[in-house]
Each structure stands twice: as C-alpha cells, then as structure tokens.
Design a protein around this motif. Structure first.
Motif, mmCIF file in Angstrom:
data_model
loop_
_atom_site.group_PDB
_atom_site.id
_atom_site.type_symbol
_atom_site.label_atom_id
_atom_site.label_comp_id
_atom_site.label_asym_id
_atom_site.label_seq_id
_atom_site.Cartn_x
_atom_site.Cartn_y
_atom_site.Cartn_z
ATOM 1 N N MET A 151 17.989 36.938 33.079
ATOM 2 C CA MET A 151 19.372 36.423 32.605
ATOM 3 C C MET A 151 20.242 36.749 33.689
ATOM 4 N N SER A 152 21.179 35.544 33.642
ATOM 5 C CA SER A 152 22.096 35.888 35.078
ATOM 6 C C SER A 152 23.434 36.610 34.086
ATOM 7 N N LYS A 153 24.126 37.386 35.132
ATOM 8 C CA LYS A 153 25.101 38.079 34.702
ATOM 9 C C LYS A 153 26.331 37.365 34.938
ATOM 10 N N LYS A 154 27.449 37.178 34.173
ATOM 11 C CA LYS A 154 28.568 36.664 34.165
ATOM 12 C C LYS A 154 29.563 37.468 34.813
ATOM 13 N N LYS A 155 30.271 36.981 35.807
ATOM 14 C CA LYS A 155 31.225 37.591 36.551
ATOM 15 C C LYS A 155 32.639 37.226 35.986
ATOM 16 N N GLY A 156 33.573 38.107 35.596
ATOM 17 C CA GLY A 156 34.904 37.619 35.303
ATOM 18 C C GLY A 156 35.888 37.882 36.337
ATOM 19 N N ALA A 157 35.763 39.060 37.059
ATOM 20 C CA ALA A 157 36.963 39.351 37.713
ATOM 21 C C ALA A 157 36.688 39.721 39.076
ATOM 22 N N PHE A 158 37.648 39.847 40.239
ATOM 23 C CA PHE A 158 37.012 40.438 41.444
ATOM 24 C C PHE A 158 37.051 41.798 41.280
ATOM 25 N N THR A 159 36.150 42.510 42.268
ATOM 26 C CA THR A 159 36.070 43.792 42.392
ATOM 27 C C THR A 159 36.935 44.098 43.404
ATOM 28 N N LEU A 160 37.221 45.534 43.417
ATOM 29 C CA LEU A 160 38.148 46.195 44.110
ATOM 30 C C LEU A 160 37.848 45.971 45.770
ATOM 31 N N PHE A 161 36.547 46.005 46.080
ATOM 32 C CA PHE A 161 36.226 45.813 47.390
ATOM 33 C C PHE A 161 36.397 44.079 47.749
ATOM 34 N N GLU A 162 36.201 43.427 47.200
ATOM 35 C CA GLU A 162 36.698 41.858 47.272
ATOM 36 C C GLU A 162 37.973 41.734 47.511
ATOM 37 N N ILE A 163 38.745 42.380 46.747
ATOM 38 C CA ILE A 163 40.268 42.437 46.839
ATOM 39 C C ILE A 163 40.755 43.053 48.223
ATOM 40 N N MET A 164 40.079 43.969 48.542
ATOM 41 C CA MET A 164 40.406 44.616 49.836
ATOM 42 C C MET A 164 39.967 43.806 51.119
ATOM 43 N N ILE A 165 38.930 43.217 50.833
ATOM 44 C CA ILE A 165 38.725 42.223 52.149
ATOM 45 C C ILE A 165 39.578 41.129 52.097
ATOM 46 N N VAL A 166 39.984 40.636 51.322
ATOM 47 C CA VAL A 166 40.842 39.405 51.068
ATOM 48 C C VAL A 166 42.189 39.823 51.603
ATOM 49 N N ILE A 167 42.597 41.197 51.510
ATOM 50 C CA ILE A 167 44.031 41.798 51.918
ATOM 51 C C ILE A 167 43.926 41.777 53.500
ATOM 52 N N ILE A 168 42.750 42.368 53.719
ATOM 53 C CA ILE A 168 42.654 42.846 55.387
ATOM 54 C C ILE A 168 42.501 41.313 56.159
ATOM 55 N N ILE A 169 41.799 40.543 55.835
ATOM 56 C CA ILE A 169 41.831 39.254 56.531
ATOM 57 C C ILE A 169 43.190 38.572 56.530
ATOM 58 N N THR A 170 43.950 38.492 55.384
ATOM 59 C CA THR A 170 45.296 38.011 55.356
ATOM 60 C C THR A 170 46.254 38.866 56.303
ATOM 61 N N ILE A 171 45.849 40.031 56.439
ATOM 62 C CA ILE A 171 46.782 40.918 57.477
ATOM 63 C C ILE A 171 46.469 40.526 58.901
ATOM 64 N N VAL A 172 45.306 40.235 58.956
ATOM 65 C CA VAL A 172 44.595 39.969 60.535
ATOM 66 C C VAL A 172 45.129 38.734 60.959
ATOM 67 N N LEU A 173 45.011 37.734 59.906
ATOM 68 C CA LEU A 173 45.598 36.335 60.270
ATOM 69 C C LEU A 173 47.204 36.326 60.479
ATOM 70 N N TYR A 174 47.957 36.903 59.541
ATOM 71 C CA TYR A 174 49.278 37.086 59.835
ATOM 72 C C TYR A 174 49.561 37.793 61.005
ATOM 73 N N SER A 175 49.060 38.751 61.471
ATOM 74 C CA SER A 175 49.171 39.320 62.835
ATOM 75 C C SER A 175 49.064 38.597 63.908
#
Length: 177
Positions: A1-25
C-alpha cells in the motif's frame, strides 16, 4: 500500500527556506558588486558609452575634482551619491577646447548643497539627444579627442598630432564640396 502524503514536513520547509536565503544572498552580493565595480569599468575610452547607459531626462554629467581625482555623477542636476568613480585619472589632466588652437578649459568650482566645495578638473556632459561635450584631454601619456560623432574618443600619443587631426577634418570638408 502506498502512503498518501498531505503536507510538507518541517525538514522540507527548512530546506526550502535555507535554499531561498542562499539564493537571495547571492543575488544581493552580485548586485552590490555590480554597483561598486563601476569604478573598474569606466575609462576615458568608454566614458560616453557608460554615461549613456543611465536613465536620464535632460542631462547626465560627470565631474572630477582635484582633491582625490574622484568623479561624481549628476543625473538631471542631482548628485548620485551611490555612483563614484575614482580611477579615471592618475594625475590632473589638461583639458582643451575642441579646436586647433588648443585653448585650455578652466572649470568653475563645484559647490554642493552641504557646503562642500570642489575644484573641478574635468567635466563631461551628455544630453538626452545623445549629444555630448567636445574637447581634448591630455592625460599622462595619451591625448583623447572627444567629439560628438564618435562613441569613443580618438586617441593619439602626442599633442602635436591634434594639429594633423584638425587638418585632416578640414581636408574632408573641402573634398565633400
């Protein structure tokens, strides 16, 4: 059975924020370097081209002072404090009128609103119709003839070559008739 994913995890959100900050800098650093590196790019050979890249309504002017040989840019009469050029000249140049007689040009002092006064050694203006000042600059080891026709000045090694330049222009006009 496949597990249905409904939201982002805290880890995924942190990675996106860090990438955004690096690109912005990186974007901010490259923008800052561009505005500060104008100093390295401006020479007498590309001065007209560099000034005409700016957005202005009536006139853009560069004025250099004898104190530290730095140059200030004025757009439509307003000093652009974020634009300063310090390597255009190594020594005080001699500026002549654009004529065969080589009459020297003396500039009036520049008095800014904050009561600072500068002795101007070089002044170059371009108008909104892309017409710029015409004169001859004798720098330490070269002669530059600025005219309204050419984007870049004509360069000679000796001041005596200016006489030949004007003679050739007189011959061109005679030949045209």
């Amino acid at each position: 059975m496949s597990k249905k994913k409904g939201a982002f995890t805290l880890f995924e959100i942190m990675i996106v924020i860090i990438i955004t900050i690096v690109l912005y800098s990186f974007a901010i650093n490259s923008f800052t370097k561009k505005s500060n590196s104008l100093d390295d790019k401006v020479t007498l050979l590309n001065l007209k081209e560099m000034l005409l890249k700016y957005d202005f309504d009536n006139i853009i002017t560069i004025q250099c002072n004898n104190e530290d040989l730095s140059c200030m840019v004025f757009i439509d009469g307003t000093l652009q404090e974020d634009i300063k050029i310090s390597n255009l000249f190594n020594d005080i140049p001699t500026i002549y009128k654009h004529n065969k007689e080589l009459d020297k040009i003396e500039y009036p002092d520049l008095n800014l609103e904050d009561m600072q006064s500068y002795q101007i050694i070089f002044k170059y203006s371009c108008r909104d119709d892309r017409k710029c000042d015409e004169f001859i600059v004798e720098d330490t080891n070269k002669i530059y003839i600025f005219n309204d026709i050419n984007m870049k000045p004509i360069v000679y090694n000796y001041i005596s070559d200016v006489d030949d330049y004007f003679d050739s222009k007189i011959e061109e006009v005679k030949d045209a008739f």
